[in-house]
Design a protein around this motif. Sequence first.
Motif, mmCIF file in Angstrom:
data_model
loop_
_atom_site.group_PDB
_atom_site.id
_atom_site.type_symbol
_atom_site.label_atom_id
_atom_site.label_comp_id
_atom_site.label_asym_id
_atom_site.label_seq_id
_atom_site.Cartn_x
_atom_site.Cartn_y
_atom_site.Cartn_z
ATOM 1 N N LYS A 64 44.091 16.363 34.438
ATOM 2 C CA LYS A 64 45.187 17.150 35.270
ATOM 3 C C LYS A 64 46.016 17.695 34.320
ATOM 4 O O LYS A 64 46.381 18.928 34.668
ATOM 5 N N GLN A 65 46.403 16.945 33.447
ATOM 6 C CA GLN A 65 47.375 17.533 32.242
ATOM 7 C C GLN A 65 46.974 18.832 31.618
ATOM 8 O O GLN A 65 47.567 20.095 31.331
ATOM 9 N N PHE A 66 45.316 18.812 31.296
ATOM 10 C CA PHE A 66 44.797 19.890 30.498
ATOM 11 C C PHE A 66 44.741 21.245 31.210
ATOM 12 O O PHE A 66 45.151 22.250 30.833
ATOM 13 N N PHE A 67 44.393 20.883 32.771
ATOM 14 C CA PHE A 67 44.382 22.135 33.499
ATOM 15 C C PHE A 67 45.952 22.761 33.827
ATOM 16 O O PHE A 67 45.873 23.863 33.789
ATOM 17 N N SER A 68 46.808 21.874 33.557
ATOM 18 C CA SER A 68 48.150 22.549 33.636
ATOM 19 C C SER A 68 48.495 23.383 32.477
ATOM 20 O O SER A 68 49.331 24.536 32.300
ATOM 21 N N ILE A 69 47.969 22.829 31.239
ATOM 22 C CA ILE A 69 48.275 23.438 30.188
ATOM 23 C C ILE A 69 47.372 24.794 30.024
ATOM 24 O O ILE A 69 48.137 26.018 29.772
ATOM 25 N N ILE A 70 46.338 24.844 30.740
ATOM 26 C CA ILE A 70 45.544 26.128 30.859
ATOM 27 C C ILE A 70 46.228 27.088 31.709
ATOM 28 O O ILE A 70 46.386 28.281 31.368
ATOM 29 N N LEU A 71 46.516 26.680 32.793
ATOM 30 C CA LEU A 71 47.498 27.792 33.712
ATOM 31 C C LEU A 71 48.789 27.887 33.067
ATOM 32 O O LEU A 71 49.185 29.446 33.130
ATOM 33 N N GLY A 72 49.186 27.028 32.062
ATOM 34 C CA GLY A 72 50.631 27.406 31.488
ATOM 35 C C GLY A 72 50.361 28.512 30.416
ATOM 36 O O GLY A 72 51.053 29.459 30.070
ATOM 37 N N ILE A 73 49.085 28.588 29.490
ATOM 38 C CA ILE A 73 48.685 29.408 28.735
ATOM 39 C C ILE A 73 48.516 30.776 29.316
ATOM 40 O O ILE A 73 48.992 31.717 28.906
ATOM 41 N N ALA A 74 47.830 30.791 30.623
ATOM 42 C CA ALA A 74 47.673 32.062 31.149
ATOM 43 C C ALA A 74 49.073 32.786 31.554
ATOM 44 O O ALA A 74 49.174 34.165 31.417
ATOM 45 N N ALA A 75 49.813 31.953 32.299
ATOM 46 C CA ALA A 75 51.200 32.328 32.647
ATOM 47 C C ALA A 75 51.962 32.935 31.267
ATOM 48 O O ALA A 75 52.740 33.798 31.401
ATOM 49 N N ALA A 76 51.859 32.156 30.102
ATOM 50 C CA ALA A 76 52.623 32.684 29.022
ATOM 51 C C ALA A 76 52.238 33.815 28.475
ATOM 52 O O ALA A 76 52.994 34.754 28.246
ATOM 53 N N ALA A 77 50.960 33.920 28.593
ATOM 54 C CA ALA A 77 50.128 35.233 28.081
ATOM 55 C C ALA A 77 50.521 36.505 28.824
ATOM 56 O O ALA A 77 51.080 37.421 28.442
ATOM 57 N N ALA A 78 50.575 36.286 30.191
ATOM 58 C CA ALA A 78 50.845 37.243 31.208
ATOM 59 C C ALA A 78 52.601 37.818 30.807
ATOM 60 O O ALA A 78 52.913 38.848 30.873
ATOM 61 N N THR A 79 53.391 36.720 30.491
ATOM 62 C CA THR A 79 54.994 36.818 30.314
ATOM 63 C C THR A 79 55.084 37.421 29.069
ATOM 64 O O THR A 79 55.980 38.450 28.969
ATOM 65 N N VAL A 80 54.164 37.157 27.984
ATOM 66 C CA VAL A 80 54.275 37.990 26.760
ATOM 67 C C VAL A 80 53.850 39.358 26.625
ATOM 68 O O VAL A 80 54.497 40.386 26.355
ATOM 69 N N TYR A 81 52.954 39.903 27.708
ATOM 70 C CA TYR A 81 52.567 41.103 27.824
ATOM 71 C C TYR A 81 53.499 41.779 28.405
ATOM 72 O O TYR A 81 53.476 43.219 28.031
ATOM 73 N N ILE A 82 54.429 41.596 29.112
ATOM 74 C CA ILE A 82 55.352 42.476 29.986
ATOM 75 C C ILE A 82 56.518 42.538 29.196
ATOM 76 O O ILE A 82 57.038 41.545 28.886
ATOM 77 N N PRO A 83 56.905 43.693 28.887
ATOM 78 C CA PRO A 83 58.200 43.813 27.911
ATOM 79 C C PRO A 83 59.347 43.363 28.669
ATOM 80 O O PRO A 83 59.826 43.576 29.821
ATOM 81 N N TYR A 84 59.973 42.290 28.111
ATOM 82 C CA TYR A 84 61.255 41.475 28.687
ATOM 83 C C TYR A 84 62.244 42.454 29.122
ATOM 84 O O TYR A 84 63.111 42.215 29.834
ATOM 85 N N ASP A 85 62.463 43.831 28.476
ATOM 86 C CA ASP A 85 63.495 44.821 29.104
ATOM 87 C C ASP A 85 63.339 45.009 30.441
ATOM 88 O O ASP A 85 64.177 45.269 31.325
ATOM 89 N N ASP A 86 61.811 45.159 31.023
ATOM 90 C CA ASP A 86 61.757 45.655 32.283
ATOM 91 C C ASP A 86 62.246 44.405 33.364
ATOM 92 O O ASP A 86 62.566 44.680 34.478
ATOM 93 N N TRP A 87 62.470 43.062 33.024
ATOM 94 C CA TRP A 87 62.688 42.349 33.772
ATOM 95 C C TRP A 87 64.105 42.413 34.340
ATOM 96 O O TRP A 87 64.433 41.945 35.600
ATOM 97 N N ARG A 88 65.095 43.244 33.674
ATOM 98 C CA ARG A 88 66.529 43.359 34.111
ATOM 99 C C ARG A 88 66.566 44.123 35.561
ATOM 100 O O ARG A 88 67.502 43.917 36.362
ATOM 101 N N ARG A 89 65.435 44.715 35.914
ATOM 102 C CA ARG A 89 65.489 45.517 36.990
ATOM 103 C C ARG A 89 65.044 44.754 38.384
ATOM 104 O O ARG A 89 65.534 44.891 39.496
#
Length: 397
Positions: free
Chosen positions: A68-93
């Motif tokens: 269960k923890q392993f799958f949580s890590i996989i989901l976390g890595i996917a979420a982190a990758a998506a977070t990295v891809y979008i420039p954080y400046d855009d979040w302010r909107r």
Amino acid sequence: MVNKRFFKNLDFTLVGVTGAILVFSLVMIGSASTDYGWWMRLGLDIDKLQEANIVQRLLWMKKEYVIKQFFSIILGIAAAAATVYIPYDDWRRYTKHLYIVNLLMLGAVLVLGHTEMGAQRWIDIGPFGFQPSEFAKLIIIVTLADFLARREGQLRTIKEIVPCFIFVGVPLLLILIQPDLGTSLVFVAILFGMLFTASSKPLMITGLFGAGLAGVVGLVWSHLKFGTWIPLHEYQLNRLIIFLDPWSDIQGAGYHVIQSQIAIGSSGFWGKGLLLGTQSFLEFLPIRHTDFIFSVLAEETGFLGATLFLLLFGVFLYRGVRIANESKDMFGTLMAVGIVSMITFQILVNVGMAVAIMPVTGLPLPLFSYGGSSMITNMIAIGVLLNIHMRRQKNIF
């Protein structure tokens, strides 16, 4: 197509340290979730386990929580990758929208959430459940960073700081009602860490923190001495103060702390070996795969293993501080400071309660304790740090 400069500017030290902590987490969760009764049902005995080498012990390890923890890590890595891809400046909107979603999510817990271990913190979605207060920590970091960045240079007086307390106080109150005292305290740590960075008068912020802490201690003392009302359940208060004298309630509130002290104190320099921790394996140590996972680590790997593990977190936090310092703008700096404040506070409290120098608040050890919501939230937080680091220079892409 992913730009090559995307990877060139990745903080590989932060990624490597995170990976090492996660691997260590899977091993220790497996060890913490293995019990003697399970071994007996397999027709094995503890002598056979003690004679086995490390590889054999790992193969025999109970793997339910690990998977269960392993799958949580996989989901976390996917979420982190998506977070990295979008420039954080855009979040302010979208920070206003995020703040509203946060309040709605925390409010929904009070209506739709189910109670577990005396607190109404989880919402079930089909076979899965998630803890909104975990995600709320990261949302408040992003939204508060924008809130403070827009007031840069204006946070010089208490009057100018009051709106910041209200901004954080509303979701904090919703979490405290659940009740979730531990996460509420994390919100306070995030607030003061970010305020200290954003304000032009850090000494004033330090003074406010000191005054607030003294006020809380005074209120607790007044309650114990004169019965003054405090906004805490008795069991919460007992957990807060029992670390001062756990032996005063050996079979009650002090039991967790005492067993943790025995586990850590009996480990020695080298530890007892993986899957050989008696306090964990024989189930004397409660909630060992979440709140007291550090106790399992210390018992099985000893002073050496616990020290090396804390050094990994030290490198992690150092990279977070450096990313905050190198950010191209105040918004990025404040988000990085908020994440560092959140993780630092949770490490101090979790490890502190394991060695009986901090109150037992139920806070997980970031990236290490079992828990899907906590893991995914922390992985997204790492994605935020990587995002800030990669875009620390203007027009880098």
